[in-house]
Write a protein that holds these residues in place. Structure first.
Motif, short mmCIF file in Angstrom:
data_model
loop_
_atom_site.label_atom_id
_atom_site.label_comp_id
_atom_site.label_asym_id
_atom_site.label_seq_id
_atom_site.Cartn_x
_atom_site.Cartn_y
_atom_site.Cartn_z
N ASN A 49 0.87 -1.28 0.12
CA ASN A 49 0.03 -0.20 -0.09
C ASN A 49 0.73 1.27 -0.04
OD1 ASN A 49 -2.16 -1.74 -0.08
ND2 ASN A 49 -2.40 -1.50 2.42
N ARG A 50 2.16 1.08 0.05
CA ARG A 50 3.16 2.31 -0.04
C ARG A 50 3.37 2.63 -1.46
NH1 ARG A 50 7.19 -0.04 4.53
NH2 ARG A 50 5.99 0.06 6.30
N GLN A 51 2.45 3.34 -2.03
CA GLN A 51 2.27 3.63 -3.54
C GLN A 51 3.35 4.43 -3.77
OE1 GLN A 51 1.06 2.07 -5.81
NE2 GLN A 51 0.95 3.25 -7.47
N PRO A 52 3.73 5.94 -3.25
CA PRO A 52 4.80 6.63 -3.57
C PRO A 52 5.97 5.98 -3.30
CG PRO A 52 3.14 7.73 -2.15
CD PRO A 52 2.67 6.32 -2.23
N ARG A 53 6.23 5.31 -2.40
CA ARG A 53 7.54 4.39 -1.79
C ARG A 53 7.89 3.58 -2.84
NH1 ARG A 53 9.26 1.99 3.93
NH2 ARG A 53 10.29 0.19 3.22
N ARG A 54 6.78 2.71 -3.50
CA ARG A 54 6.79 1.80 -4.57
C ARG A 54 7.36 2.31 -5.92
NH1 ARG A 54 3.05 -1.44 -6.37
NH2 ARG A 54 1.30 -0.19 -5.64
N LEU A 55 6.86 3.28 -6.17
CA LEU A 55 6.97 4.01 -7.55
C LEU A 55 8.50 4.62 -7.32
CD1 LEU A 55 3.64 6.17 -8.11
CD2 LEU A 55 4.66 3.96 -9.30
N ALA A 56 9.00 5.11 -6.26
CA ALA A 56 10.32 5.64 -6.03
C ALA A 56 11.41 4.51 -6.40
CB ALA A 56 10.35 6.44 -4.97
N VAL A 57 10.98 3.40 -5.80
CA VAL A 57 11.84 2.23 -5.77
C VAL A 57 11.84 1.77 -7.02
CG1 VAL A 57 12.05 -0.21 -5.11
CG2 VAL A 57 11.45 1.26 -3.39
N SER A 58 10.89 1.87 -7.88
CA SER A 58 10.60 1.07 -9.20
C SER A 58 11.64 2.25 -10.09
CB SER A 58 9.27 1.07 -9.75
OG SER A 58 8.70 0.21 -9.07
N ARG A 59 11.47 3.42 -9.95
CA ARG A 59 12.10 4.43 -10.78
C ARG A 59 13.59 4.54 -10.55
NH1 ARG A 59 8.83 8.18 -9.59
NH2 ARG A 59 10.21 8.91 -7.53
N ALA A 60 13.98 4.15 -9.25
CA ALA A 60 15.42 4.07 -8.87
C ALA A 60 16.17 2.79 -9.53
CB ALA A 60 15.78 4.04 -7.40
N LEU A 61 15.27 1.69 -9.40
CA LEU A 61 16.02 0.41 -10.03
C LEU A 61 15.84 0.54 -11.76
CD1 LEU A 61 14.16 -2.31 -7.63
CD2 LEU A 61 16.59 -2.03 -8.16
N ALA A 62 14.97 1.27 -12.03
CA ALA A 62 15.01 1.44 -13.70
C ALA A 62 16.26 2.40 -14.13
CB ALA A 62 13.60 2.18 -14.11
N GLU A 63 16.50 3.35 -13.33
CA GLU A 63 17.68 4.33 -13.56
C GLU A 63 18.82 3.38 -13.57
OE1 GLU A 63 18.09 7.24 -14.18
OE2 GLU A 63 16.29 8.65 -13.30
N VAL A 64 19.36 2.30 -12.71
CA VAL A 64 20.43 1.55 -12.77
C VAL A 64 20.33 0.26 -13.66
CG1 VAL A 64 21.21 2.57 -10.94
CG2 VAL A 64 20.04 0.43 -10.76
N ASP A 65 19.05 0.16 -14.65
CA ASP A 65 19.03 -1.07 -15.21
C ASP A 65 18.90 -2.38 -14.57
OD1 ASP A 65 18.85 0.36 -17.94
OD2 ASP A 65 21.22 0.24 -17.81
N ALA A 66 18.11 -2.33 -13.54
CA ALA A 66 18.03 -3.35 -12.55
C ALA A 66 16.86 -3.63 -12.02
CB ALA A 66 18.83 -3.16 -11.21
N LEU A 67 15.72 -3.22 -12.69
CA LEU A 67 14.19 -3.25 -12.41
C LEU A 67 13.55 -4.69 -12.42
CD1 LEU A 67 11.57 -1.78 -11.60
CD2 LEU A 67 11.13 -1.70 -14.05
#
Length: 254
Positions: free
Chosen positions: A119-137
């Motif tokens: 349920n931590r939507q902003p946090r989940r989005l931030a984590v996904s975005r950060a992993l995508a930045e380093v090609d590790a999603l």
């Protein structure tokens, strides 16, 4: 116009009765990558720990984003959040059941533990975005126990990205990677510096990497023997001053 992210003025740090760092001064600007080089025992890690407030300083001042580090190593929370640190070795018990998503989420520190992860939507989005930045999603659901050394470094960089940062400090962060993994790590770091505008301060023993990737070099052996561009700081006369003539002769022969 450049922005000073870190300023160190006349810093002296003792370990017991020994001055491990003596009267060191330098500044870091946003969007630059600065390497600290020097022989073993030169005070490189001591300098980093004093900047982070882990070790007390005997004299001098440290300013981070314009805020003075207190004698007890305290900074305002909003300033501390803008600093990320990657150690040489990230030690953990591989039996701990934590995923990459959960590791990266530790960098997002505004939500309480009562809220379920899903349920931590902003946090989940931030984590996904950060992993995508380093090609590790794709690594997100994996337990950290399954990660290779290179994958762990990417996960830790994602941890640094999950919130906006202005200063990234690395203590020989590529340690343990093979030649290809180290090259990929530095390419990624260079791209993130360009994209994020980070100021990077890193300890390195790889002078060839420093020449290729860094903007400035601090040559340290208890005090600063020289500082400047790689071409200047790593010139033979300056290397002799910080490492000694035998080191330079060895490098020339090989």
């Amino acid at each position: 116009m450049s922005t000073t992210v870190l300023a160190v003025e006349g810093l002296t740090v003792y370990r017991d009765t020994y001055a491990a760092v003596q009267d060191v001064s330098f500044a870091l600007e946003a969007g630059t990558d600065t390497a600290i080089v020097g022989p073993n025992g030169a005070g490189k890690s001591t300098l980093i720990q004093a900047i982070l407030g882990v070790l007390p300083r005997r004299s001098g001042d440290v300013f981070l984003m314009g805020h003075a580090l207190s004698p007890r190593g305290v900074l305002p929370g909003k300033v501390r959040q803008q600093i990320a640190y990657l150690p040489q070795n990230f030690l953990f018990d591989r039996r701990i059941p934590i995923t990459v998503n959960e590791l990266v989420a530790l960098g997002w520190d505004t939500l309480g533990p009562q809220i379920p992860w899903a349920n931590r939507q902003p946090r989940r989005l931030a984590v996904s975005r950060a992993l995508a930045e380093v090609d590790a999603l794709h690594l997100g659901p994996q337990p950290i126990s399954r990660l290779s050394g290179g994958e762990m470094k990417r996960a830790l960089l994602a941890y640094c990205l999950v919130r906006p940062r202005r200063l990234l400090i690395l203590d020989e962060a590529p340690a343990g990677l093979d030649a290809l993994g180290e090259s990929e790590f530095y390419q990624l770091l260079y791209q993130l510096k360009q994209d994020q505008g980070w100021a990077i301060l890193q300890i390195s023993h790889d002078l060839d990497m420093v020449r290729k990737h860094c903007d400035r070099v601090l040559c340290l052996n208890r005090n600063l023997r020289c500082q400047g561009t790689p071409d200047y700081a790593l010139a033979p006369d300056n290397l002799v001053a910080v490492y000694g003539s035998e080191f330079v002769r060895y490098r020339h022969q090989h």
